[in-house]
Design a protein around this motif. Structure first.
Motif, PDB file in Angstrom:
ATOM      1  N   PRO A   1     -48.722  -6.937 -26.023  1.00 33.12           N
ATOM      2  CA  PRO A   1     -48.760  -5.641 -26.706  1.00 33.12           C
ATOM      3  C   PRO A   1     -50.179  -5.380 -27.205  1.00 33.12           C
ATOM      4  O   PRO A   1     -50.770  -6.223 -27.884  1.00 33.12           O
ATOM      5  N   THR A   2     -50.759  -4.252 -26.844  1.00 31.00           N
ATOM      6  CA  THR A   2     -52.154  -3.976 -27.180  1.00 31.00           C
ATOM      7  C   THR A   2     -52.325  -2.521 -27.629  1.00 31.00           C
ATOM      8  O   THR A   2     -51.434  -1.693 -27.472  1.00 31.00           O
ATOM      9  N   TYR A   3     -53.500  -2.233 -28.154  1.00 33.89           N
ATOM     10  CA  TYR A   3     -53.876  -0.846 -28.446  1.00 33.89           C
ATOM     11  C   TYR A   3     -55.390  -0.727 -28.414  1.00 33.89           C
ATOM     12  O   TYR A   3     -56.115  -1.724 -28.530  1.00 33.89           O
ATOM     13  N   GLU A   4     -55.866   0.491 -28.235  1.00 28.92           N
ATOM     14  CA  GLU A   4     -57.297   0.750 -28.174  1.00 28.92           C
ATOM     15  C   GLU A   4     -57.885   0.801 -29.585  1.00 28.92           C
ATOM     16  O   GLU A   4     -57.255   1.312 -30.510  1.00 28.92           O
ATOM     17  N   CYS A   5     -59.092   0.284 -29.713  1.00 32.10           N
ATOM     18  CA  CYS A   5     -59.778   0.290 -31.009  1.00 32.10           C
ATOM     19  C   CYS A   5     -61.157   0.912 -30.837  1.00 32.10           C
ATOM     20  O   CYS A   5     -61.926   0.514 -29.953  1.00 32.10           O
ATOM     21  N   PHE A   6     -61.472   1.885 -31.697  1.00 31.84           N
ATOM     22  CA  PHE A   6     -62.734   2.611 -31.606  1.00 31.84           C
ATOM     23  C   PHE A   6     -63.659   2.303 -32.788  1.00 31.84           C
ATOM     24  O   PHE A   6     -64.701   2.937 -32.942  1.00 31.84           O
ATOM     25  N   CYS A   7     -63.300   1.354 -33.609  1.00 37.04           N
ATOM     26  CA  CYS A   7     -64.067   1.052 -34.818  1.00 37.04           C
ATOM     27  C   CYS A   7     -65.405   0.401 -34.484  1.00 37.04           C
ATOM     28  O   CYS A   7     -65.513  -0.421 -33.576  1.00 37.04           O
ATOM     29  N   THR A   8     -66.428   0.758 -35.242  1.00 35.84           N
ATOM     30  CA  THR A   8     -67.714   0.095 -35.138  1.00 35.84           C
ATOM     31  C   THR A   8     -67.703  -1.162 -36.014  1.00 35.84           C
ATOM     32  O   THR A   8     -66.801  -1.339 -36.850  1.00 35.84           O
ATOM     33  N   ARG A   9     -68.678  -2.026 -35.831  1.00 33.84           N
ATOM     34  CA  ARG A   9     -68.759  -3.235 -36.663  1.00 33.84           C
ATOM     35  C   ARG A   9     -68.882  -2.869 -38.142  1.00 33.84           C
ATOM     36  O   ARG A   9     -68.309  -3.541 -39.000  1.00 33.84           O
ATOM     37  N   ARG A  10     -69.625  -1.811 -38.428  1.00 28.62           N
ATOM     38  CA  ARG A  10     -69.791  -1.398 -39.817  1.00 28.62           C
ATOM     39  C   ARG A  10     -68.466  -0.941 -40.401  1.00 28.62           C
ATOM     40  O   ARG A  10     -68.127  -1.282 -41.540  1.00 28.62           O
ATOM     41  N   GLU A  11     -67.701  -0.150 -39.634  1.00 25.08           N
ATOM     42  CA  GLU A  11     -66.407   0.325 -40.113  1.00 25.08           C
ATOM     43  C   GLU A  11     -65.440  -0.832 -40.352  1.00 25.08           C
ATOM     44  O   GLU A  11     -64.673  -0.828 -41.315  1.00 25.08           O
ATOM     45  N   ILE A  12     -65.488  -1.824 -39.470  1.00 25.47           N
ATOM     46  CA  ILE A  12     -64.622  -2.994 -39.636  1.00 25.47           C
ATOM     47  C   ILE A  12     -65.004  -3.765 -40.896  1.00 25.47           C
ATOM     48  O   ILE A  12     -64.148  -4.188 -41.668  1.00 25.47           O
ATOM     49  N   ALA A  13     -66.312  -3.938 -41.100  1.00 28.68           N
ATOM     50  CA  ALA A  13     -66.781  -4.668 -42.283  1.00 28.68           C
ATOM     51  C   ALA A  13     -66.380  -3.954 -43.572  1.00 28.68           C
ATOM     52  O   ALA A  13     -66.012  -4.587 -44.563  1.00 28.68           O
ATOM     53  N   GLU A  14     -66.437  -2.619 -43.555  1.00 30.48           N
ATOM     54  CA  GLU A  14     -66.098  -1.864 -44.758  1.00 30.48           C
ATOM     55  C   GLU A  14     -64.603  -1.875 -45.042  1.00 30.48           C
ATOM     56  O   GLU A  14     -64.175  -1.833 -46.195  1.00 30.48           O
TER      57      GLU A  14
ATOM     58  N   THR B   1     -56.903  -0.593 -38.352  1.00 30.23           N
ATOM     59  CA  THR B   1     -57.232   0.813 -38.554  1.00 30.23           C
ATOM     60  C   THR B   1     -56.773   1.712 -37.407  1.00 30.23           C
ATOM     61  O   THR B   1     -56.259   2.816 -37.631  1.00 30.23           O
ATOM     62  N   CYS B   2     -56.951   1.267 -36.173  1.00 31.84           N
ATOM     63  CA  CYS B   2     -56.663   2.111 -35.008  1.00 31.84           C
ATOM     64  C   CYS B   2     -55.259   1.918 -34.443  1.00 31.84           C
ATOM     65  O   CYS B   2     -54.901   2.566 -33.455  1.00 31.84           O
ATOM     66  N   ARG B   3     -54.476   1.053 -35.051  1.00 32.33           N
ATOM     67  CA  ARG B   3     -53.159   0.732 -34.486  1.00 32.33           C
ATOM     68  C   ARG B   3     -52.249   1.949 -34.385  1.00 32.33           C
ATOM     69  O   ARG B   3     -51.525   2.123 -33.404  1.00 32.33           O
ATOM     70  N   ASP B   4     -52.262   2.796 -35.391  1.00 37.75           N
ATOM     71  CA  ASP B   4     -51.301   3.893 -35.456  1.00 37.75           C
ATOM     72  C   ASP B   4     -51.923   5.262 -35.216  1.00 37.75           C
ATOM     73  O   ASP B   4     -51.393   6.290 -35.687  1.00 37.75           O
ATOM     74  N   LEU B   5     -53.031   5.306 -34.489  1.00 39.11           N
ATOM     75  CA  LEU B   5     -53.625   6.596 -34.148  1.00 39.11           C
ATOM     76  C   LEU B   5     -52.674   7.388 -33.253  1.00 39.11           C
ATOM     77  O   LEU B   5     -51.940   6.821 -32.442  1.00 39.11           O
ATOM     78  N   THR B   6     -52.706   8.703 -33.377  1.00 37.08           N
ATOM     79  CA  THR B   6     -51.916   9.550 -32.484  1.00 37.08           C
ATOM     80  C   THR B   6     -52.610   9.656 -31.131  1.00 37.08           C
ATOM     81  O   THR B   6     -53.796   9.312 -30.994  1.00 37.08           O
ATOM     82  N   ASP B   7     -51.894  10.137 -30.132  1.00 34.34           N
ATOM     83  CA  ASP B   7     -52.487  10.314 -28.805  1.00 34.34           C
ATOM     84  C   ASP B   7     -53.680  11.261 -28.873  1.00 34.34           C
ATOM     85  O   ASP B   7     -54.706  11.049 -28.212  1.00 34.34           O
ATOM     86  N   ALA B   8     -53.563  12.310 -29.672  1.00 37.60           N
ATOM     87  CA  ALA B   8     -54.651  13.281 -29.804  1.00 37.60           C
ATOM     88  C   ALA B   8     -55.882  12.625 -30.441  1.00 37.60           C
ATOM     89  O   ALA B   8     -57.027  12.875 -30.023  1.00 37.60           O
TER      90      ALA B   8
END
Length: 268
Positions: free
Chosen positions: A54-67, A82-89
């Motif tokens: 089970p996977t999902y796409e993640c668009f976070c930058t290293r800075r966003e992850i650190a914060e 953070t990106c687990r529950d993003l909508t399709d849009a």
């Protein structure tokens, strides 16, 4: 023998780095069964493994992850999902801005491993990266897939990776394998007692004078086995019970200038 060359650039590959490393191991009497397995030749196996999870796409930058993450543990920041529950849009919009990484959806699983030093170690499995944003398969995925396929039962490695063991053992079980027994041991440090790193300079057998027996003698002496000049002698000197060292201090500059002795590689 596994060659972990996913991050090896073409220049280093063409320069014969792998051949020299394997030659040094053979010179020390460290041999292996069969031909070396190269990760760069196993990409299909990694793709199949990702497809089974089970996977999902993640668009976070290293800075966003650190914060967003809590304080790092052993230099690692657990991903907050953070990106687990993003909508399709939302995914479509972010995909237009940057290529996503692929994370496993662990849903806060917990897993326990057995370590020869630390005993039972339980950790939370965060949604770690399986495929980086540049399309490269992550080490946590490739190493585990290789371990499962090879039937690895015991893993000995540096103590700094202990916190990663529950995560990797969980993935092992998800891929149908049996988690290994671990032994996390002390790190090799430089002459100043700091963790040995690339900045300390590469030290090859040639840099050390090209005398495998001297190097092996120093390594075995640092483990308390005495200056053994062959792998057979080192094996014979090992105690019947399992014993692990807390760390080794390595002075590559001194060792390159004189025959290998316990004064340049010592137990700490």
């Amino acid at each position: 023998m596994r060659v972990e060359d996913l991050d090896m650039d073409r220049v280093r590959a063409a320069d014969g780095v792998e051949a020299r490393q394997l030659a040094d191991l053979r010179a020390l009497g460290l041999l292996w069964d069969g031909a070396p397995v190269r990760q760069s030749e196993r990409l299909d196996a990694y793709r199949d493994a990702v497809a089974s999870l089970p996977t999902y796409e993640c668009f976070c930058t290293r800075r966003e992850i650190a914060e967003a993450a809590s304080a790092p543990h052993d230099g690692y920041r657990a991903y907050a999902g953070t990106c687990r529950d993003l909508t399709d849009a939302q995914r479509d919009a972010r995909r237009a801005e940057r290529a996503p990484a692929i994370r496993v959806d662990a849903r806060g699983a917990r897993f326990t491993v057995l370590d020869e030093h630390a005993g039972e170690v339980t950790g939370v499995v965060d949604d770690f990266v399986l495929v980086r944003g540049d399309g490269q398969f992550a080490y946590n995925l490739a190493a585990v897939v290789d371990d499962v396929d090879a039937g690895v039962t015991h893993i000995t490695r540096g103590a700094d990776l202990l916190s990663s063991a529950p995560r990797q053992a969980w993935l092992t079980s998800r891929l149908g394998g049996v988690p290994a027994t671990y032994a996390h041991i002390g790190l090799v440090t430089n002459a100043r007692g700091e963790r040995l790193a690339k900045r300390d300079g590469a030290v090859t057998m040639r840099d050390l004078g090209g005398y495998p027996a001297d190097v092996l003698a120093a390594l075995s002496d640092s483990l308390g086995l005495g200056p053994c000049r062959s792998t057979e002698e080192a094996l014979a000197a090992m105690p019947g019970d399992q014993r692990f060292f807390s760390g080794v201090r390595f002075d590559g500059a001194a060792l390159a200038q004189e025959p290998a002795t316990a004064s340049t590689i010592s137990t700490t």
